[in-house]
Design a protein around this motif. Structure first.
Motif, PDB file in Angstrom:
ATOM      1  N   HIS A 126       0.836  -1.204   0.000  1.00  0.00           N
ATOM      2  CA  HIS A 126       0.000   0.000   0.000  1.00  0.00           C
ATOM      3  C   HIS A 126       0.875   1.260   0.000  1.00  0.00           C
ATOM      4  CE1 HIS A 126      -3.361   2.627   0.946  1.00  0.00           C
ATOM      5  NE2 HIS A 126      -2.703   3.094   1.987  1.00  0.00           N
ATOM      6  N   ASN A 196      -6.355   0.450  -1.129  1.00  0.00           N
ATOM      7  CA  ASN A 196      -5.889  -0.623  -1.989  1.00  0.00           C
ATOM      8  C   ASN A 196      -6.659  -1.871  -1.615  1.00  0.00           C
ATOM      9  OD1 ASN A 196      -3.540  -0.445  -3.973  1.00  0.00           O
ATOM     10  ND2 ASN A 196      -2.831   0.899  -2.313  1.00  0.00           N
ATOM     11  N   SER A 234      -5.938   0.949   4.122  1.00  0.00           N
ATOM     12  CA  SER A 234      -6.075   2.392   3.931  1.00  0.00           C
ATOM     13  C   SER A 234      -5.765   3.124   5.239  1.00  0.00           C
ATOM     14  CB  SER A 234      -7.506   2.724   3.508  1.00  0.00           C
ATOM     15  OG  SER A 234      -7.661   4.110   3.331  1.00  0.00           O
TER      16      SER A 234
END
Ligand SMILES: [Zn+2]
Length: 258
Positions: A126, A196, A234
């Motif tokens: 990420h 993601n 996230s």
């Protein structure tokens, strides 16, 4: 990261001793803060000056011998008296109690060690995607563009849904590499936050419920559904990320390519 934290972490950062996520946060802060950038330049100059100043001196032979001798002597420790052994047993028992207590408190979230390693990998994926403009290989909000893009690049066909009407627009997709294999990464936005969503065929067939965890200030939720492993990650707050996951779960049917 604020100025106080950045300056506290600078020496460790200069020595290459901070983790990836903190390093990214520090670099981001240095880009926007002249004061901290100046502190960084000063410390870097100091580090270079010290390294190059010839301050390093090898210890004289006599001193080396003396240190080696005392280390050897310290190695010949006397056996622990019986009384002391019982005292240590007490300490060990107390530690065991603390461990059991901690386990009881931490039982709300239980995940095997393999998941811990994978969580770190997912988070690194990420963070990497947010650096160096590599968020998406195919940039599109149309799932009809993103889904075919994966064809031929992966041995499975990921579920691709645009969730714009529910507040999570799809902005693109890319390939990533997790758990020793290529995986699909779908990129969603929610307000200013990037999500993601990684997916790949699950090693085990049974579905698992969504499990949430927090790692270095990011939230990660993973689950298994219809033969696929999913990881959503996230900096979004956990409630909103859970809302996103529920939307994805509603859309995700059997997805394995024949
Ligand atoms: Zn600053």
């Amino acid at each position: 990261m604020n100025c106080h934290e950045t300056q506290r972490w600078l020496p460790a950062y200069l020595d290459g001793e901070v983790d990836l996520v903190s390093a990214v946060a520090i670099e981001e802060h240095l880009k926007t803060c002249a004061r901290c950038a100046q502190a960084y330049t000063n410390q870097q100059a100091l580090q270079t000056a010290i390294r190059g100043s010839g301050l390093y001196q090898p210890a004289p032979m006599a001193l080396q011998k003396r240190i080696q001798m005392s280390v050897r002597q310290a190695g010949n420790v006397a056996p622990i008296p019986r009384m002391m052994r019982w005292r240590w047993f007490g300490v060990a028992a107390a530690l065991a109690c603390v461990a059991i207590l901690a386990w009881g408190l931490g039982r709300a979230w239980v995940a095997p060690a393999a998941d811990d390693r994978l969580a770190t990998e997912v988070l690194a994926g990420h963070v990497r995607s947010l650096m160096a403009d590599h968020l998406a290989d195919v940039e599109s909000s149309a799932r009809h563009t993103v889904k075919p893009w994966f064809a031929g690049k992966l041995d499975f066909s990921p579920t691709v849904e645009d969730l714009a009407s529910q507040g999570f627009p799809l902005t693109g997709g890319r390939l990533d590499y997790l758990d020793g294999r290529p995986v699909a990464a779908l990129v969603y936005q929610h307000q200013r936050h990037t999500i993601n969503l990684f997916s790949w065929p699950a090693p085990q067939a049974n579905d698992t419920a969504a499990a949430a965890e927090e790692l270095q200030g990011y939230h990660l939720i993973h689950w298994t559904q219809a033969g696929m492993t999913y990881w959503a990650v996230s900096d979004l707050n956990v409630d909103e990320l859970q809302g996103f996951v529920q939307l994805v779960q509603r859309q995700s049917g059997p997805t394995l390519a024949p």
